[in-house]
Design a protein around this motif. Structure first.
Motif: not given
Length: 71
Positions: A34-39, A18-27
Protein backbone atom coordinates in the motif's frame (compact mmCIF):
# COMPACT_ATOMS: atom_id res chain seq x y z
CA UNK A 1 9.20 16.95 4.11
CA UNK A 2 7.57 19.14 6.72
CA UNK A 3 5.75 22.37 6.16
CA UNK A 4 7.29 25.30 8.04
CA UNK A 5 8.88 22.93 10.57
CA UNK A 6 5.48 21.86 11.93
CA UNK A 7 6.12 18.12 11.63
CA UNK A 8 3.19 17.74 9.27
CA UNK A 9 3.94 16.40 5.87
CA UNK A 10 3.78 13.45 3.56
CA UNK A 11 6.14 11.29 5.65
CA UNK A 12 4.04 11.79 8.76
CA UNK A 13 0.90 10.92 6.80
CA UNK A 14 2.50 7.72 5.47
CA UNK A 15 3.76 6.74 8.92
CA UNK A 16 0.36 7.35 10.47
CA UNK A 17 -1.33 5.32 7.74
CA UNK A 18 1.08 2.42 8.17
CA UNK A 19 0.83 2.48 11.96
CA UNK A 20 -2.97 2.39 11.86
CA UNK A 21 -2.99 -0.48 9.38
CA UNK A 22 -0.58 -2.40 11.59
CA UNK A 23 -2.69 -1.73 14.70
CA UNK A 24 -5.72 -3.10 12.84
CA UNK A 25 -3.85 -6.36 12.17
CA UNK A 26 -3.01 -5.74 8.53
CA UNK A 27 -0.14 -8.01 7.43
CA UNK A 28 3.19 -6.30 6.78
CA UNK A 29 3.31 -7.31 3.07
CA UNK A 30 -0.05 -5.58 2.53
CA UNK A 31 1.15 -2.43 4.31
CA UNK A 32 4.36 -2.48 2.29
CA UNK A 33 2.40 -2.79 -0.95
CA UNK A 34 0.00 0.00 0.00
CA UNK A 35 2.96 2.30 0.62
CA UNK A 36 4.55 1.36 -2.70
CA UNK A 37 7.58 -0.39 -1.23
CA UNK A 38 9.33 -3.03 -3.32
CA UNK A 39 9.64 -5.37 -0.35
CA UNK A 40 8.63 -5.67 3.28
CA UNK A 41 12.09 -4.70 4.52
CA UNK A 42 11.32 -1.04 3.85
CA UNK A 43 8.19 -1.21 6.00
CA UNK A 44 9.67 -3.10 8.96
CA UNK A 45 10.51 0.07 10.91
CA UNK A 46 6.77 0.63 11.38
CA UNK A 47 6.71 -2.43 13.63
CA UNK A 48 8.39 -0.43 16.39
CA UNK A 49 5.33 1.83 16.52
CA UNK A 50 3.13 -1.07 17.64
CA UNK A 51 3.71 -0.88 21.40
CA UNK A 52 1.27 -3.65 22.26
CA UNK A 53 2.91 -6.25 20.04
CA UNK A 54 6.41 -5.07 20.94
CA UNK A 55 5.64 -5.70 24.62
CA UNK A 56 4.67 -9.27 23.71
CA UNK A 57 8.23 -9.77 22.38
CA UNK A 58 9.92 -8.76 25.62
CA UNK A 59 11.74 -11.44 27.54
CA UNK A 60 10.86 -12.20 31.14
CA UNK A 61 14.00 -12.39 33.27
CA UNK A 62 12.19 -13.50 36.43
CA UNK A 63 14.15 -16.23 38.20
CA UNK A 64 17.39 -15.48 36.38
CA UNK A 65 20.00 -14.35 38.83
CA UNK A 66 22.94 -12.26 37.61
CA UNK A 67 26.38 -13.79 37.93
CA UNK A 68 28.29 -12.59 40.95
CA UNK A 69 31.25 -10.39 40.22
CA UNK A 70 34.53 -10.54 42.03
CA UNK A 71 35.18 -7.70 44.44
Amino acid sequence: MTQNGTGRGFRVLRASFATRLLADGTPLPVISGALGHRGITSAKHYLAADDERMRACCLDFAGIEPKRTRS
